[in-house]
Design a protein around this motif. Structure first.
Motif, short mmCIF file in Angstrom:
data_model
loop_
_atom_site.label_atom_id
_atom_site.label_comp_id
_atom_site.label_asym_id
_atom_site.label_seq_id
_atom_site.Cartn_x
_atom_site.Cartn_y
_atom_site.Cartn_z
N ARG A 81 0.82 -1.20 0.00
CA ARG A 81 0.00 0.00 0.00
C ARG A 81 0.85 1.26 0.00
NH1 ARG A 81 -2.19 0.78 4.36
NH2 ARG A 81 -1.36 -0.90 5.65
N ALA A 82 2.09 1.14 0.53
CA ALA A 82 3.00 2.29 0.59
C ALA A 82 4.40 1.83 0.25
CB ALA A 82 2.96 2.93 1.97
N LEU A 83 5.02 2.51 -0.70
CA LEU A 83 6.39 2.19 -1.11
C LEU A 83 7.19 3.48 -1.11
CD1 LEU A 83 8.58 0.32 -2.25
CD2 LEU A 83 7.60 0.71 -4.53
N MET A 84 8.21 3.53 -0.26
CA MET A 84 9.04 4.73 -0.13
C MET A 84 10.43 4.44 -0.67
SD MET A 84 6.41 4.90 1.97
CE MET A 84 6.71 4.13 3.55
N THR A 101 -1.37 -2.98 -7.73
CA THR A 101 -2.72 -2.43 -7.86
C THR A 101 -3.30 -1.88 -6.56
OG1 THR A 101 -3.62 -4.66 -7.56
CG2 THR A 101 -3.24 -3.92 -9.82
N LYS A 102 -2.72 -2.25 -5.42
CA LYS A 102 -3.23 -1.74 -4.14
C LYS A 102 -2.42 -0.55 -3.63
CE LYS A 102 -5.01 -6.25 -2.65
NZ LYS A 102 -4.94 -7.32 -1.61
N LEU A 103 -1.42 -0.13 -4.39
CA LEU A 103 -0.53 0.94 -3.93
C LEU A 103 -1.28 2.26 -3.85
CD1 LEU A 103 2.51 1.11 -3.21
CD2 LEU A 103 2.89 2.04 -5.49
N ARG A 104 -1.14 2.91 -2.69
CA ARG A 104 -1.79 4.21 -2.47
C ARG A 104 -0.77 5.34 -2.36
NH1 ARG A 104 -7.11 4.00 -1.32
NH2 ARG A 104 -8.03 1.93 -0.93
N SER A 105 0.45 5.02 -1.90
CA SER A 105 1.45 6.06 -1.71
C SER A 105 2.78 5.60 -2.31
CB SER A 105 1.62 6.36 -0.21
OG SER A 105 2.63 7.33 0.00
N LEU A 106 3.36 6.44 -3.16
CA LEU A 106 4.65 6.15 -3.79
C LEU A 106 5.54 7.38 -3.65
CD1 LEU A 106 6.53 4.38 -5.51
CD2 LEU A 106 5.35 5.24 -7.54
N GLU A 119 3.20 3.34 -17.92
CA GLU A 119 2.29 2.40 -17.28
C GLU A 119 1.89 2.82 -15.87
OE1 GLU A 119 4.53 0.32 -20.46
OE2 GLU A 119 5.07 1.66 -18.81
N ILE A 120 2.53 3.84 -15.33
CA ILE A 120 2.21 4.27 -13.97
C ILE A 120 0.76 4.75 -13.86
CG2 ILE A 120 2.86 6.71 -14.15
CD1 ILE A 120 4.25 6.38 -11.42
N ILE A 121 0.15 5.11 -14.99
CA ILE A 121 -1.25 5.56 -14.94
C ILE A 121 -2.19 4.41 -14.59
CG2 ILE A 121 -0.84 7.39 -16.61
CD1 ILE A 121 -2.27 5.70 -18.68
N HIS A 122 -1.68 3.18 -14.62
CA HIS A 122 -2.52 2.04 -14.27
C HIS A 122 -2.64 1.83 -12.75
CE1 HIS A 122 -2.68 1.23 -18.45
NE2 HIS A 122 -1.45 0.77 -18.56
N LEU A 123 -1.90 2.62 -11.97
CA LEU A 123 -2.01 2.51 -10.51
C LEU A 123 -3.28 3.24 -10.08
CD1 LEU A 123 1.73 3.12 -9.51
CD2 LEU A 123 0.52 0.95 -9.64
N VAL A 124 -4.39 2.55 -10.19
CA VAL A 124 -5.69 3.21 -10.06
C VAL A 124 -5.98 3.72 -8.65
CG1 VAL A 124 -6.68 1.95 -11.99
CG2 VAL A 124 -6.78 0.95 -9.71
N HIS A 125 -5.34 3.16 -7.64
CA HIS A 125 -5.61 3.58 -6.27
C HIS A 125 -4.56 4.55 -5.73
CE1 HIS A 125 -8.95 0.83 -5.90
NE2 HIS A 125 -8.20 -0.18 -6.25
N LEU A 126 -3.57 4.88 -6.54
CA LEU A 126 -2.50 5.76 -6.08
C LEU A 126 -3.04 7.17 -5.86
CD1 LEU A 126 0.56 5.69 -5.54
CD2 LEU A 126 0.89 6.56 -7.84
N SER A 127 -2.89 7.66 -4.64
CA SER A 127 -3.38 8.99 -4.32
C SER A 127 -2.25 9.94 -3.96
CB SER A 127 -4.39 8.93 -3.17
OG SER A 127 -3.81 8.35 -2.02
N ASP A 128 -1.11 9.43 -3.52
CA ASP A 128 0.04 10.27 -3.16
C ASP A 128 1.25 9.85 -3.98
OD1 ASP A 128 -1.48 11.52 -1.25
OD2 ASP A 128 -0.82 10.22 0.37
N ALA A 237 -8.20 6.47 -20.62
CA ALA A 237 -7.60 5.71 -19.52
C ALA A 237 -6.92 6.65 -18.54
CB ALA A 237 -6.61 4.69 -20.06
N ALA A 238 -6.23 7.66 -19.09
CA ALA A 238 -5.53 8.61 -18.22
C ALA A 238 -6.52 9.40 -17.39
CB ALA A 238 -4.66 9.55 -19.06
N GLN A 239 -7.65 9.78 -17.98
CA GLN A 239 -8.64 10.54 -17.24
C GLN A 239 -9.28 9.69 -16.15
OE1 GLN A 239 -9.41 13.74 -17.36
NE2 GLN A 239 -7.76 14.02 -18.84
N ARG A 240 -9.55 8.44 -16.45
CA ARG A 240 -10.18 7.56 -15.46
C ARG A 240 -9.26 7.30 -14.29
NH1 ARG A 240 -11.61 4.36 -19.89
NH2 ARG A 240 -10.00 2.88 -19.26
N GLN A 241 -7.97 7.22 -14.58
CA GLN A 241 -7.03 6.75 -13.58
C GLN A 241 -6.11 7.87 -13.10
OE1 GLN A 241 -5.24 3.67 -15.88
NE2 GLN A 241 -6.98 2.31 -15.71
#
Length: 249
Positions: A81-84, A101-106, A119-128, A237-241
């Motif tokens: 969920r978080a990768l620093m 696919t579960k990553l929220r913070s990078l 391909e980073i735009i496929h991280l649909v749950h990434l918020s940070d 795809a970019a707009q959705r994700q």
């Protein structure tokens, strides 16, 4: 670490930041129940491929080391969920990270990144997504790298583009493996193997920032065409994700 450290099979959280580790202790990769691993502020130069064994990891902190690259095996840690990876010397990040696919913070700030894989735009749950103090924030680099395709490359492209059923032919296994490794050009939908063109794309995130994303094409004609915009499919795809928040400041 002591050799017997890998016997702590029920360990779920491990904090080893702020030490003098130069290598990643192999014992850690046997702790398959780990959910949190802090290994920042050391002197680590490489991450072993065996980190793929830590399938339950949810938080991985590797900031403040001496990493110049990270293994593609990180992309198989699908619970992350978080990768620093901040405060290292990274120039690229592997495309395989787009499988998290579960990553929220990078966190990638304070590195040497000039592009990101498209391909980073496929991280649909990434918020940070933290990118400050990387060359890509203030210096966009475009470069054309292309070599004359080999006869093997050209033959492989013809076989794959013509949809010839090569697995039914008496071919050496090495050639079958080569043909299986074909990648699809995102512009002309043709295929390529080893010979490719590096292209930098620009994508809008949050309606405010334009980030350079790295992708590969099959030939210079693809690159010299209308390469300034995504195709309609890619735009959708970019707009959705789209990222919710990109931290550049």
């Amino acid at each position: 670490l002591p050799k017997e450290f890998d016997q702590l099979i029920n360990l779920e959280k491990l904090y080893l930041s702020g030490n003098q580790f130069k290598t990643f202790p192999s014992q850690i990769c046997h702790l398959t129940r780990l959910r949190t691993l802090y290994f920042g502020g050391n002197r680590l130069e490489t991450v072993p491929q065996s980190i793929i064994n830590l399938k339950r990891l949810e938080i991985l902190y590797l900031g403040g080391n001496q990493l110049t690259q990270v293994p593609a095996e990180l992309g198989a840690l699908d619970c992350l969920r978080a990768l620093m990876l901040c405060d290292n010397k990274l120039k690229i990040i592997p495309v395989a990270l787009s499988k998290l696919t579960k990553l929220r913070s990078l966190s990638l700030h304070n590195n040497q990144l000039t592009t990101l894989p498209v391909e980073i735009i496929h991280l649909v749950h990434l918020s940070d997504l933290s990118l400050r103090n990387n060359p890509l924030v203030f210096q966009f680099i475009q470069e054309l790298e292309y070599e004359v395709p080999t006869l093997k490359e050209l033959s492989g492209r013809i076989i794959r583009n013509s949809k010839i059923p090569y697995r039914q032919l008496p071919l050496p296994q090495c050639l079958v493996k080569f043909l299986d490794s074909a990648r699809r050009c995102p512009k002309c939908r043709g295929v390529y193997f080893d010979t490719r063109v590096k292209e930098v794309k620009f994508a809008d995130f949050c309606g405010k920032y334009r980030l350079p994303l790295l992708r590969y094409l099959c030939s210079p004609p693809c690159q010299s065409g209308n390469s300034s915009d995504y195709s309609s499919e890619e735009e959708e795809a970019a707009q959705r994700q789209k990222m919710q928040r990109v931290l550049l400041g």
